[in-house]
Design a protein around this motif. Structure first.
Motif, PDB file in Angstrom:
ATOM      1  N   GLU A 282       0.833  -1.214   0.000  1.00 48.38           N
ATOM      2  CA  GLU A 282       0.000   0.000   0.000  1.00 48.38           C
ATOM      3  C   GLU A 282       0.866   1.261   0.000  1.00 48.38           C
ATOM      4  OE1 GLU A 282      -3.712   0.655   0.346  1.00 48.38           O
ATOM      5  OE2 GLU A 282      -3.358  -1.115  -0.899  1.00 48.38           O
ATOM      6  N   ASN A 283       2.033   1.173   0.629  1.00 47.87           N
ATOM      7  CA  ASN A 283       2.924   2.336   0.723  1.00 47.87           C
ATOM      8  C   ASN A 283       3.783   2.532  -0.514  1.00 47.87           C
ATOM      9  OD1 ASN A 283       1.965   2.992   3.257  1.00 47.87           O
ATOM     10  ND2 ASN A 283       3.595   1.916   4.353  1.00 47.87           N
ATOM     11  N   GLY A 284       3.640   1.657  -1.532  1.00 48.72           N
ATOM     12  CA  GLY A 284       4.319   1.920  -2.795  1.00 48.72           C
ATOM     13  C   GLY A 284       5.202   0.821  -3.330  1.00 48.72           C
ATOM     14  N   ALA A 285       5.465  -0.222  -2.517  1.00 47.24           N
ATOM     15  CA  ALA A 285       6.283  -1.336  -3.033  1.00 47.24           C
ATOM     16  C   ALA A 285       5.446  -2.210  -3.972  1.00 47.24           C
ATOM     17  CB  ALA A 285       6.818  -2.176  -1.874  1.00 47.24           C
ATOM     18  N   ASP A 286       6.114  -2.845  -4.921  1.00 44.37           N
ATOM     19  CA  ASP A 286       5.448  -3.773  -5.850  1.00 44.37           C
ATOM     20  C   ASP A 286       5.979  -5.191  -5.704  1.00 44.37           C
ATOM     21  OD1 ASP A 286       4.104  -1.551  -7.352  1.00 44.37           O
ATOM     22  OD2 ASP A 286       6.198  -1.052  -7.797  1.00 44.37           O
TER      23      ASP A 286
END
Length: 315
Positions: A282-286
């Motif tokens: 959710e904080n931007g990692a894939d």
């Protein structure tokens, strides 16, 4: 009634043995070719598409050193297979060079920690290394042997995506040659730690995907200045919580972000609950590069199902 049973018995036995044979074909036997297709890439262009950011991208697990565990050593094909049988996975593995210039999988400069041997890898020929056994993380000796890079790449086609960590004094050209020889371009990403290293790899093989260390906008600018296109990059953004401004910028460029949860972030998930892995996404990692692939994968599987995420490139 007895006649009916006698008539049905051969059919039951046929179905039983048929199911046994089917299950055997679903599990790959090492060295006999791939029978379990996980990733559906017709060519390297499909890998580019799969590793390009979109809001519907499927979050992935990268198993650090292949996902070692009790009875399963790091950097072993058998360990990779165990992970691949449970999830669509990226396998991070390490490449070293033997005395007779063969590429093998080994993290350390020396053999002592992970094998029944001792001393530097570079002082042994491949034949000598093949006599050794690998140890699991607890130091228990297993039946597994040190694989070559070529053996590993041939096994992995269709089953995993590799991120290859090329150790010091290993020429990138030899790694590229092994990828070409095994025709595994669509299943490989080469790890680099600086813009200069990334440029060397890109100049040798401009079609291959590169994992580049990008921890600020300046790192991205340096890579662009070296004419490395965004379509050839995935970004390793570090081992602490992602900077949302950075991940947003990288996503605007279509670049996926690898967060290293190895160490502190894995411990946070273990202490606070596995849902923390979803928070990292959710904080931007894939992609989560983790020492706890099975726990993290369970969370990401639930996360993806709740959001209806899927990919035509994953079975």
């Amino acid at each position: 009634m007895q006649k009916a049973i006698n008539c049905c018995l051969p059919l039951v036995l046929l179905l039983f043995f048929g199911s046994c044979f089917r299950s055997n074909t679903e599990t790959n036997t090492l060295g006999t070719g791939n029978t379990r297709q996980v990733f559906n890439f017709k060519g390297i262009e499909d890998l580019y598409r799969f590793l390009t950011y979109s809001e519907n991208r499927v979050p992935l697990i990268s198993a650090h050193r292949g996902g070692p565990d009790i009875d399963y050593p790091e950097n072993a094909i058998e360990t990779f297979q165990r992970v691949a049988s449970k999830m669509p996975a990226i396998i991070e593995c390490d490449i070293a060079l033997t005395k007779d210039s063969v590429l093998v999988l080994m993290h350390d400069e020396t053999l002592d920690r992970t094998t029944t041997g001792g001393g530097k890898v570079s002082r042994y020929t491949l034949a000598e290394l093949k006599e050794l056994h690998l140890k699991d993380p607890a130091g228990t000796v297993t039946n597994y042997r040190i694989p070559t890079l070529e053996e590993t790449l041939r096994w992995g086609i269709g089953q995993v995506i590799f991120t290859l960590d090329v150790k010091r004094n290993v020429p990138y050209q030899l790694v590229v040659d092994a990828i070409r020889k095994t025709k595994s371009e669509a299943y490989v990403v080469i790890i680099t730690y600086s813009a200069n290293q990334a440029a060397v790899v890109h100049n040798l093989a401009p079609d291959l995907m590169i994992s580049a260390s990008i921890k600020n906008i300046e790192d991205l600018i340096r890579l662009n200045d070296m004419d490395i296109p965004d379509t050839r990059l995935v970004a390793f953004i570090g081992t602490s919580q992602a900077d949302k401004n950075l991940t947003d910028l990288l996503h605007q460029h279509g670049i996926l972000c690898i967060l290293g949860t190895i160490g502190n972030l894995d411990r946070q998930a273990q202490e606070r609950g596995e849902q923390v892995y979803a928070e990292y996404i959710e904080n931007g990692a894939d992609i989560l590069s983790t020492d706890r692939p099975f726990q993290a994968a369970k969370t990401l599987d639930y996360y993806g199902k709740q959001r209806g995420l899927s990919s035509p490139f994953v079975n």
